[in-house]
Write an enzyme that holds these catalytic residues in place. Structure first.
Site, PDB file in Angstrom:
ATOM      1  N   CYS A  56       0.843  -1.186   0.000  1.00  0.00           N
ATOM      2  CA  CYS A  56       0.000   0.000   0.000  1.00  0.00           C
ATOM      3  C   CYS A  56       0.877   1.235   0.000  1.00  0.00           C
ATOM      4  CB  CYS A  56      -0.904  -0.012   1.231  1.00  0.00           C
ATOM      5  SG  CYS A  56      -2.007   1.405   1.328  1.00  0.00           S
TER       6      CYS A  56
ATOM      7  N   HIS B 275      -9.506  -3.163  -1.847  1.00  0.00           N
ATOM      8  CA  HIS B 275      -8.408  -2.443  -1.189  1.00  0.00           C
ATOM      9  C   HIS B 275      -8.684  -0.937  -1.206  1.00  0.00           C
ATOM     10  CE1 HIS B 275      -3.973  -1.824  -0.300  1.00  0.00           C
ATOM     11  NE2 HIS B 275      -4.320  -0.637  -0.762  1.00  0.00           N
ATOM     12  N   GLU B 276      -9.080  -0.411  -2.356  1.00  0.00           N
ATOM     13  CA  GLU B 276      -9.328   1.033  -2.458  1.00  0.00           C
ATOM     14  C   GLU B 276     -10.560   1.446  -1.653  1.00  0.00           C
ATOM     15  OE1 GLU B 276      -6.918   2.743  -3.457  1.00  0.00           O
ATOM     16  OE2 GLU B 276      -5.866   1.062  -4.363  1.00  0.00           O
TER      17      GLU B 276
ATOM     18  N   HIS C 145      -9.878   2.016   1.954  1.00  0.00           N
ATOM     19  CA  HIS C 145      -9.362   3.364   2.257  1.00  0.00           C
ATOM     20  C   HIS C 145     -10.498   4.339   2.556  1.00  0.00           C
ATOM     21  CE1 HIS C 145      -5.050   3.103   1.689  1.00  0.00           C
ATOM     22  NE2 HIS C 145      -5.230   2.407   0.586  1.00  0.00           N
TER      23      HIS C 145
END
Length: 184
Positions: free
Chosen positions: A110, A152-153, A156
């Site tokens: 990351c 994953h995004e 965030h």
């Protein structure tokens, strides 16, 4: 700090409290239809993503914008950068509505957690409800590695980072003292 600098939990052997606070905050939705500020935030993220050659995806909090916007590659994952418009997508106000498939474990890195990799378990198929660059509602289905990138995004946007997953964390031996202080 410029708006295109990647925000990180740590840098140069020090935890960055201000950046960590924003990275761990749940990002806000953009108004739809997009107002001038929302359009500017979207453009800022797109420009930051397109300028990078080291990212499969980028979320707005990673450049200091606590907004629900992500940009990510949809093909040519092994190549640096993006070539054309069909190589990447942007999702706004995105939410995962369904996760399916056998959970898969894979190491992830990351930009906001430099120098480490973490074993992360993710679904192999997801459905996402979002808004596209034109402000239209969309429902998308992602599978395989692309599903991993999108998850994953979106993590965030929810203030969750790879270090928050329960997998094994790997880091370079020469930085062991610093990371042992953080993770043990």
């Amino acid at each position: 700090m410029t708006k295109h600098t990647t925000w990180q939990l740590w840098r140069d052997g020090k935890v960055i409290d201000e950046e960590a606070k924003l990275l761990r905050k749940k990002a806000a939705d953009l108004p739809v239809p997009f107002d001038a500020a929302a359009k500017k935030d979207i453009q800022t993220l797109v420009e930051a993503f397109l300028k990078r050659n080291d990212a499969l995806g980028l979320a707005a909090p990673q450049i200091g914008l606590s907004k629900r916007i992500i940009a990510f590659k949809v093909k040519d994952f092994d190549k640096k950068g993006v070539s054309g418009k069909g190589d990447w997508e942007v999702l706004i106000n995105d939410r995962i509505t369904q996760m399916r498939g056998e959970p898969e474990v894979m190491n992830e890195g990351c930009l906001s957690c430099p120098d480490i990799s973490v074993e992360v378990t993710r679904a192999t198929e997801i459905k996402v409800k979002a808004v596209d660059l034109d402000g239209n509602k969309v429902n998308k289905r992602y599978t395989g590695f692309l599903a991993r990138i999108v998850q994953h995004e979106i993590d965030h946007l929810d203030g969750r980072l790879v270090v928050d997953h329960e997998g094994t964390i790997s880091y370079p031996k020469e930085k062991e003292a610093f990371f042992d202080k953080i993770f043990k």
